[in-house]
Motif scaffolding. Structure first.
Motif, PDB file in Angstrom:
ATOM      1  N   PHE A 364      -8.931 -56.490  -8.495  1.00 45.69           N
ATOM      2  CA  PHE A 364     -10.158 -55.947  -9.308  1.00 45.69           C
ATOM      3  C   PHE A 364     -11.179 -56.371  -8.594  1.00 45.69           C
ATOM      4  CE2 PHE A 364      -7.500 -59.938 -10.403  1.00 45.69           C
ATOM      5  CZ  PHE A 364      -8.137 -60.603  -9.542  1.00 45.69           C
ATOM      6  N   ALA A 365     -10.986 -56.378  -7.269  1.00 48.95           N
ATOM      7  CA  ALA A 365     -12.419 -56.767  -6.554  1.00 48.95           C
ATOM      8  C   ALA A 365     -13.619 -55.612  -6.804  1.00 48.95           C
ATOM      9  CB  ALA A 365     -11.842 -57.084  -4.785  1.00 48.95           C
ATOM     10  N   LYS A 366     -13.449 -55.376  -7.271  1.00 53.82           N
ATOM     11  CA  LYS A 366     -14.031 -53.717  -7.537  1.00 53.82           C
ATOM     12  C   LYS A 366     -15.566 -54.197  -8.757  1.00 53.82           C
ATOM     13  CE  LYS A 366     -11.249 -52.169  -5.280  1.00 53.82           C
ATOM     14  NZ  LYS A 366     -11.104 -51.424  -3.643  1.00 53.82           N
ATOM     15  N   ARG A 367     -17.285 -53.432  -7.965  1.00 49.34           N
ATOM     16  CA  ARG A 367     -18.219 -53.567  -9.107  1.00 49.34           C
ATOM     17  C   ARG A 367     -16.641 -53.055 -10.262  1.00 49.34           C
ATOM     18  NH1 ARG A 367     -19.742 -49.518  -4.696  1.00 49.34           N
ATOM     19  NH2 ARG A 367     -20.697 -51.676  -3.165  1.00 49.34           N
ATOM     20  N   ASP A 368     -18.531 -52.829 -11.606  1.00 49.56           N
ATOM     21  CA  ASP A 368     -18.047 -53.144 -12.963  1.00 49.56           C
ATOM     22  C   ASP A 368     -17.860 -51.741 -12.777  1.00 49.56           C
ATOM     23  OD1 ASP A 368     -17.917 -55.565 -13.606  1.00 49.56           O
ATOM     24  OD2 ASP A 368     -19.788 -55.596 -14.379  1.00 49.56           O
ATOM     25  N   GLU A 369     -18.443 -50.280 -12.132  1.00 49.30           N
ATOM     26  CA  GLU A 369     -18.332 -48.700 -12.647  1.00 49.30           C
ATOM     27  C   GLU A 369     -16.997 -48.569 -12.375  1.00 49.30           C
ATOM     28  OE1 GLU A 369     -20.660 -50.682 -11.153  1.00 49.30           O
ATOM     29  OE2 GLU A 369     -21.660 -49.321  -9.258  1.00 49.30           O
ATOM     30  N   THR A 370     -16.357 -49.443 -11.058  1.00 54.29           N
ATOM     31  CA  THR A 370     -15.218 -48.887 -10.740  1.00 54.29           C
ATOM     32  C   THR A 370     -13.735 -49.282 -11.205  1.00 54.29           C
ATOM     33  OG1 THR A 370     -15.973 -49.021  -8.158  1.00 54.29           O
ATOM     34  CG2 THR A 370     -13.953 -49.230  -8.419  1.00 54.29           C
ATOM     35  N   LEU A 371     -14.402 -50.515 -11.966  1.00 48.40           N
ATOM     36  CA  LEU A 371     -13.224 -51.144 -13.158  1.00 48.40           C
ATOM     37  C   LEU A 371     -12.872 -49.745 -13.584  1.00 48.40           C
ATOM     38  CD1 LEU A 371     -13.690 -54.838 -12.972  1.00 48.40           C
ATOM     39  CD2 LEU A 371     -12.437 -53.492 -11.187  1.00 48.40           C
ATOM     40  N   ASP A 372     -14.277 -49.971 -14.783  1.00 49.98           N
ATOM     41  CA  ASP A 372     -14.341 -49.505 -15.925  1.00 49.98           C
ATOM     42  C   ASP A 372     -14.107 -47.918 -15.720  1.00 49.98           C
ATOM     43  OD1 ASP A 372     -15.676 -51.683 -17.128  1.00 49.98           O
ATOM     44  OD2 ASP A 372     -17.750 -50.506 -16.519  1.00 49.98           O
ATOM     45  N   ALA A 373     -14.337 -47.466 -14.780  1.00 50.78           N
ATOM     46  CA  ALA A 373     -13.609 -46.071 -15.112  1.00 50.78           C
ATOM     47  C   ALA A 373     -12.046 -45.882 -14.421  1.00 50.78           C
ATOM     48  CB  ALA A 373     -14.547 -45.301 -13.563  1.00 50.78           C
ATOM     49  N   GLY A 374     -11.831 -47.104 -13.877  1.00 55.07           N
ATOM     50  CA  GLY A 374      -9.732 -46.842 -13.271  1.00 55.07           C
ATOM     51  C   GLY A 374     -10.100 -47.177 -14.625  1.00 55.07           C
ATOM     52  N   ILE A 375      -9.813 -48.185 -15.802  1.00 56.19           N
ATOM     53  CA  ILE A 375      -9.155 -48.333 -16.949  1.00 56.19           C
ATOM     54  C   ILE A 375      -9.218 -47.284 -17.483  1.00 56.19           C
ATOM     55  CG2 ILE A 375     -10.110 -49.206 -18.873  1.00 56.19           C
ATOM     56  CD1 ILE A 375     -11.299 -51.694 -18.044  1.00 56.19           C
ATOM     57  N   GLU A 376      -9.988 -46.437 -17.642  1.00 54.26           N
ATOM     58  CA  GLU A 376     -10.360 -44.988 -18.010  1.00 54.26           C
ATOM     59  C   GLU A 376      -8.772 -44.027 -17.722  1.00 54.26           C
ATOM     60  OE1 GLU A 376     -14.165 -43.279 -18.651  1.00 54.26           O
ATOM     61  OE2 GLU A 376     -12.802 -41.486 -18.493  1.00 54.26           O
ATOM     62  N   ARG A 377      -8.855 -43.920 -16.611  1.00 56.40           N
ATOM     63  CA  ARG A 377      -7.967 -43.482 -15.798  1.00 56.40           C
ATOM     64  C   ARG A 377      -7.023 -43.333 -16.107  1.00 56.40           C
ATOM     65  NH1 ARG A 377     -10.995 -40.848 -10.225  1.00 56.40           N
ATOM     66  NH2 ARG A 377     -13.030 -40.364 -10.923  1.00 56.40           N
ATOM     67  N   LEU A 378      -6.845 -44.320 -16.141  1.00 58.68           N
ATOM     68  CA  LEU A 378      -4.964 -45.512 -16.263  1.00 58.68           C
ATOM     69  C   LEU A 378      -4.376 -45.352 -17.569  1.00 58.68           C
ATOM     70  CD1 LEU A 378      -4.918 -48.846 -14.725  1.00 58.68           C
ATOM     71  CD2 LEU A 378      -3.906 -46.692 -13.982  1.00 58.68           C
ATOM     72  N   ALA A 379      -5.933 -45.376 -18.882  1.00 63.02           N
ATOM     73  CA  ALA A 379      -5.241 -45.167 -20.052  1.00 63.02           C
ATOM     74  C   ALA A 379      -5.228 -43.583 -20.480  1.00 63.02           C
ATOM     75  CB  ALA A 379      -6.785 -45.246 -21.080  1.00 63.02           C
ATOM     76  N   ARG A 380      -5.511 -42.406 -18.894  1.00 64.77           N
ATOM     77  CA  ARG A 380      -5.185 -40.878 -19.444  1.00 64.77           C
ATOM     78  C   ARG A 380      -3.734 -41.254 -19.033  1.00 64.77           C
ATOM     79  NH1 ARG A 380     -10.461 -38.106 -17.299  1.00 64.77           N
ATOM     80  NH2 ARG A 380     -11.750 -38.947 -18.630  1.00 64.77           N
ATOM     81  N   ALA A 381      -3.005 -42.120 -17.843  1.00 64.52           N
ATOM     82  CA  ALA A 381      -1.842 -42.001 -16.943  1.00 64.52           C
ATOM     83  C   ALA A 381      -0.931 -42.805 -17.829  1.00 64.52           C
ATOM     84  CB  ALA A 381      -1.725 -42.799 -16.088  1.00 64.52           C
ATOM     85  N   LYS A 382      -1.300 -43.534 -19.121  1.00 64.55           N
ATOM     86  CA  LYS A 382      -0.801 -43.761 -19.808  1.00 64.55           C
ATOM     87  C   LYS A 382      -0.128 -42.980 -21.218  1.00 64.55           C
ATOM     88  CE  LYS A 382      -0.544 -48.049 -23.254  1.00 64.55           C
ATOM     89  NZ  LYS A 382      -0.655 -47.401 -24.237  1.00 64.55           N
ATOM     90  N   GLY A 383      -1.485 -41.807 -21.203  1.00 66.34           N
ATOM     91  CA  GLY A 383      -1.135 -40.893 -22.426  1.00 66.34           C
ATOM     92  C   GLY A 383      -2.024 -41.007 -23.533  1.00 66.34           C
ATOM     93  N   THR A 384      -2.879 -42.546 -23.144  1.00 66.90           N
ATOM     94  CA  THR A 384      -3.624 -42.454 -24.894  1.00 66.90           C
ATOM     95  C   THR A 384      -4.562 -41.810 -24.302  1.00 66.90           C
ATOM     96  OG1 THR A 384      -3.788 -44.889 -23.287  1.00 66.90           O
ATOM     97  CG2 THR A 384      -2.560 -44.737 -25.429  1.00 66.90           C
ATOM     98  N   GLY A 385      -5.266 -41.656 -23.217  1.00 71.52           N
ATOM     99  CA  GLY A 385      -6.317 -40.996 -22.962  1.00 71.52           C
ATOM    100  C   GLY A 385      -6.321 -39.931 -22.689  1.00 71.52           C
ATOM    101  N   SER A 386      -8.058 -38.302 -22.176  1.00 74.20           N
ATOM    102  CA  SER A 386      -7.216 -36.803 -22.691  1.00 74.20           C
ATOM    103  C   SER A 386      -7.051 -36.981 -21.266  1.00 74.20           C
ATOM    104  CB  SER A 386      -8.637 -36.786 -22.783  1.00 74.20           C
ATOM    105  OG  SER A 386      -9.302 -37.300 -22.564  1.00 74.20           O
ATOM    106  N   PRO A 387      -6.293 -35.846 -20.827  1.00 82.28           N
ATOM    107  CA  PRO A 387      -6.233 -35.417 -18.977  1.00 82.28           C
ATOM    108  C   PRO A 387      -7.427 -35.449 -18.823  1.00 82.28           C
ATOM    109  CG  PRO A 387      -5.172 -33.843 -20.399  1.00 82.28           C
ATOM    110  CD  PRO A 387      -5.982 -34.290 -21.612  1.00 82.28           C
ATOM    111  N   ARG A 388      -7.031 -35.848 -17.153  1.00 79.87           N
ATOM    112  CA  ARG A 388      -8.400 -35.592 -16.583  1.00 79.87           C
ATOM    113  C   ARG A 388      -8.690 -34.141 -16.248  1.00 79.87           C
ATOM    114  NH1 ARG A 388      -8.184 -36.152  -9.927  1.00 79.87           N
ATOM    115  NH2 ARG A 388     -10.171 -37.041  -9.520  1.00 79.87           N
ATOM    116  N   ARG A 389     -10.645 -34.389 -16.671  1.00 81.46           N
ATOM    117  CA  ARG A 389     -10.954 -32.647 -16.131  1.00 81.46           C
ATOM    118  C   ARG A 389     -10.932 -32.520 -14.796  1.00 81.46           C
ATOM    119  NH1 ARG A 389     -15.253 -33.578 -19.337  1.00 81.46           N
ATOM    120  NH2 ARG A 389     -14.814 -35.137 -19.592  1.00 81.46           N
TER     121      ARG A 389
END
Ligand code: PMP
Ligand code: GLN
Length: 389
Positions: A364-389
Motif C-alpha cells: 500500500f506504499a502507493k498514491r491514492d489513485e493507484t490504490l483506488d484503481a487496484g481495489i477496483e481491479r481486485l474486485a473484478r478479479a474477485k468476480g464482484t466487478g466487471s471484466p477489464r476492458r
C-alpha cells in the motif's frame, strides 16, 4: 555442474510478479516499493555528492560519518548504545548484510532456526553456507511463537537464529514477550541472532519497534541489520547496515570485504546527511503509510474482501477464502495480473512447508489513485466487478 542450491532455484516471486506486471501493463501492488520518489532533500544531497563529492573507494566498513550517524539514529529511536566506528559496517543493502552474516557465521552442519513465513532470500543463502535450516511455522492471523515451538527447533547444534521483525510478509510486529522468549532460548543455546529489522521505522497505530539486541543477554550475540532503502523509501539505493559487537563485527567485516568491499560513497554520504536532517520525514512517513493502509483496507472491505490487520511494513494481507474466493493464492495472483491487470504476491512463496494458500500480500506504499484503481481491479478479479476492458 552448478551448485545444487542454484540448479533448480526459481526466480524470486518479487521479480516474477513485477515482470508479469510489466508485461501485462498491470498496477503493481506486488513487490514492495513506493510510488513516490522519496525525500527530495536526500536525493539532492546524493546528486551533490556525486558531482562535487568524493567518488573513489570509501573506507571498507563505510564512511565514518555514516556509521556515526547510524549509531546516533539507533540511539535516538531504539535506545541502543552502538559505537558507530567499531560496531557498524555499511553494506550494499540489507541483502548483502544478510549474506555477510551467513557466510561469516555458519559452518557446514550448523543448525539455523528460521520462522515461516520467511523472506525468500534466507533459505538459499543459509543452505549455500552449509547451514541446516530448522523451520518453525507461525500461523495466521497472529503469527506468534511459544515454548513447544522453540523446543521443537532449537538443539545443541543450533548456531544461528534468523529473526525478521517487523515481519515481511505477515505485517506483524513481534510481541515483547515473544522477543523475550526468543532471547531466552538464544542465551540458553549460546546461539547468535541475525535480526533482519529493515522495517523498523514502519510501524502503525502508536506501536514502538523494539530490537532483539536490547533484550537481556543479546547485546553481544546479535547481528542487527537495517536498510536505508526502507528508512528513506528509496528501495533501489541498496545501502544497508550491519550492527554487532566488535568480536562479531570482525568476522562480519571479513566476509563483507570480499563480497562488495564497499558501497557507493555518494549514496552513503546522502544517507548520513539524511539520518541527521530528517526528523520530519521520520515522523511523517509512518503516518502517511498508515493512512494508505487504511485506504486500501477500507476499499477492499467495501468490496467484500477480508483483510488481515497490518501493524507495520508496506504490506497488508487478504484472506481469499474468507473473502469467498475458492482459489489458491498463486492461481489467483496469476489470473489477477493476466486477466485483470493487478499484481499481488502469493503468501505461499514465503513458506517451504505447511504453506497457507489462502493469503495474498498487497503493497500500500502507493498514491491514492493507484490504490483506488487496484481495489477496483481486485474486485473484478474477485468476480464482484466487471471484466477489464
Ligand atoms: N529483508 C527483508 C525482510 C526485506 O523485506 C527486504 C526488502 N524489502 C530486504 C531484506 C532487502 O533489503 P535491501 O533492499 O536493503 O537489500
Ligand atoms: N523486499 C521487497 C518485497 O518484499 C522486495 C525486494 C526484492 O524484490 N528483492 O517486496
Amino acid at each position: 555442474m552448478v551448485h545444487p542450491v542454484y540448479a533448480d532455484l526459481p526466480t524470486t516471486i518479487f521479480e516474477v510478479m513485477s515482470g508479469l506486471a510489466r508485461d501485462n501493463g498491470a498496477i503493481n501492488l506486488g513487490q514492495g516499493f513506493p510510488d513516490e520518489p522519496g525525500p527530495r532533500a536526500v536525493r539532492e544531497r546524493a546528486a551533490l555528492e556525486a558531482v562535487e563529492g568524493y567518488n573513489q573507494y570509501p573506507p571498507m566498513r563505510g564512511l565514518p560519518q555514516l556509521r556515526e550517524a547510524a549509531a546516533r539514529h539507533y540511539a535516538a529511536f531504539q535506545g541502543l548504545d552502538l559505537d558507530g566506528l567499531a560496531e557498524i559496517t555499511v553494506t550494499s543493502g540489507a541483502t548483502e548484510a544478510l549474506a555477510a552474516a551467513f557466510l561469516s557465521l555458519i559452518s557446514p552442519g550448523d543448525e539455523v532456526v528460521l520462522f515461516q513465513p520467511l523472506y525468500d532470500a534466507y533459505l538459499p543463502m543459509v543452505r549455500r553456507c552449509g547451514g541446516i535450516p530448522r523451520l518453525a511455522t507461525l500461523q495466521p492471523p497472529h503469527f506468534r511463537i511459544d515454548r513447544p515451538m522453540l523446543d521443537g527447533v532449537f538443539s545443541e547444534r543450533t548456531k544461528l537464529v534468523v529473526l525478521n521483525n517487523p515481519v515481511n510478509p505477515a505485517a506483524t510486529l513481534w510481541a515483547d514477550e515473544d522477543l523475550a522468549l526468543l532471547a531466552e532460548y538464544c542465551v540458553r543455546h549460546d546461539a547468535i541472532a541475525v535480526c533482519d529489522e529493515v522495517w523498523e521505522q514502519i510501524t502503525f497505530d502508536g506501536r514502538r519497534f523494539k530490537p532483539l539486541m536490547a533484550f537481556p543477554g543479546m547485546r553481544e550475540r546479535t547481528v542487527k541489520i537495517g536498510s536505508a532503502g526502507k528508512m528513506f523509501a528509496l528501495t533501489g539505493w541498496k545501502v544497508g547496515f550491519l550492527c554487532a559487537a566488535p568480536a562479531l563485527m570482525k568476522a562480519l567485516a571479513g566476509a563483507h570485504q570480499f563480497l562488495t568491499f564497499t558501497t557507493p560513497p555518494n549514496l552513503q554520504a546522502a544517507v548520513a546527511w539524511g539520518l541527521d536532517n530528517s526528523p520530519d520525514w521520520f515522523a511523517q512517513m509512518p503516518v502517511d503509510l498508515q493512512r494508505s493502509r487504511d485506504r486500501l483496507a477500507s476499499g477492499l472491505e467495501a468490496e467484500g474482501f477480508k483483510v488481515l490487520p497490518a501493524a507495520g511494513t508496506y504490506f497488508l494481507n487478504v484472506d481469499l477464502a474468507a473473502s469467498g474466493i475458492d482459489e489458491g493464492d498463486a492461481d489467483f495472483c496469476l489470473r489477477a495480473v493476466k486477466d485483470h491487470g493487478i499484481a499481488a504476491i502469493p503468501i505461499s512463496a514465503f513458506y517451504e512447508t505447511e504453506a497457507p494458500i489462502h493469503l495474498i500480500r498487497l503493497c500500500f506504499a502507493k498514491r491514492d489513485e493507484t490504490l483506488d484503481a487496484g481495489i477496483e481491479r481486485l474486485a473484478r478479479a474477485k468476480g464482484t466487478g466487471s471484466p477489464r476492458r
